[in-house]
Design an enzyme around this catalytic site. Structure first.
Site, mmCIF file in Angstrom:
data_model
loop_
_atom_site.group_PDB
_atom_site.id
_atom_site.type_symbol
_atom_site.label_atom_id
_atom_site.label_comp_id
_atom_site.label_asym_id
_atom_site.label_seq_id
_atom_site.Cartn_x
_atom_site.Cartn_y
_atom_site.Cartn_z
ATOM 1 N N HIS A 56 2.238 2.560 -3.229
ATOM 2 C CA HIS A 56 1.333 3.381 -4.048
ATOM 3 C C HIS A 56 1.580 4.874 -3.815
ATOM 4 O O HIS A 56 1.347 5.687 -4.709
ATOM 5 C CB HIS A 56 -0.126 3.067 -3.715
ATOM 6 C CG HIS A 56 -0.668 1.819 -4.359
ATOM 7 N ND1 HIS A 56 -0.830 1.704 -5.716
ATOM 8 C CD2 HIS A 56 -1.092 0.645 -3.835
ATOM 9 C CE1 HIS A 56 -1.345 0.506 -6.002
ATOM 10 N NE2 HIS A 56 -1.503 -0.160 -4.874
ATOM 11 N N GLU A 75 0.829 -1.213 0.000
ATOM 12 C CA GLU A 75 0.000 0.000 0.000
ATOM 13 C C GLU A 75 0.859 1.257 0.000
ATOM 14 O O GLU A 75 0.554 2.221 -0.710
ATOM 15 C CB GLU A 75 -0.970 0.002 1.187
ATOM 16 C CG GLU A 75 -1.988 -1.135 1.185
ATOM 17 C CD GLU A 75 -2.752 -1.289 -0.123
ATOM 18 O OE1 GLU A 75 -2.931 -0.287 -0.844
ATOM 19 O OE2 GLU A 75 -3.179 -2.419 -0.427
HETATM 20 NI NI NI Z 1 -2.344 -2.111 -4.912
#
Ligand code: NI
Length: 183
Positions: free
Chosen positions: A149, A146
């Site tokens: 990102h 995550e």
């Molecule tokens: Ni992802």
């Protein structure tokens, strides 16, 4: 309830270095609404986590966990639901483990990705309360995925053996009908 479109790989908005959440946003309506949108969208897509850039919001905010046992990772202990803003990740050892990942922005595909096995992460929740955890295994993997990102990195960029990258329905036919979605 606001399920919003998830950007897909190739969209340049997924490639940006996201901006830090400013102090003034913590505890406010705008950040609360962003968390609602992220949560609704993650649940609708059956995701294990989602990052703000995936819905086109240029802020360092991720959410993950809270879904109990993930059918794609049945052996992994559940991860508590977490809102993490302005995260800082610190590996606690140089050990890497390989594991399969998918991504809501890369639908229908999975790839094997090396990640740090143990790490500490710090940051703040949506109210500005400090978070400081040391985790390992699947929890550590989700956090790394995550938070990538937020730096414009999608997991296919970390796949170092492209023979371990392909379509979920081919690689994991047993998952067909169980789950159709990704992380
Ligand atoms: Ni992802």
């Amino acid at each position: 309830m606001a399920v919003v479109p998830i950007l897909k790989m190739g969209d340049t908005r997924l490639q940006r270095i996201a901006k830090a959440v400013p102090d003034a946003m913590f505890g406010g309506d705008a950040l609360a609404q962003l968390i609602v949108d992220l949560l609704d969208t993650m649940k609708a897509a059956n995701g294990a986590g989602i990052a703000a850039p995936q819905i086109g919001v240029d802020l360092r905010v991720v959410i993950f966990g809270g879904g109990g046992i993930n059918p794609r990772y049945p052996d992994a202990p559940p991860i508590p639901f977490t809102v993490l803003c302005n995260p800082i990740l610190t590996p606690l050892s140089s050990d890497l483990t390989r594991g399969w990942e998918g991504c809501l922005s890369v639908p229908g595909l999975r790839g094997e990705v090396p990640r740090f096995e143990q790490l500490r992460y710090t940051g703040r929740d949506q109210f500005g309360v400090a978070i400081d955890r040391s985790v390992d295994g699947f929890h550590a993997r989700v956090v790394q995925h995550e938070c990538d990102h937020l730096d414009g990195v999608l997991y296919p960029q970390r796949v170092d053996d492209l023979t371990k990258f392909g379509f979920t329905e081919v690689l994991f036919p047993e998952l067909a009908g169980v789950v159709g979605d990704d992380d």
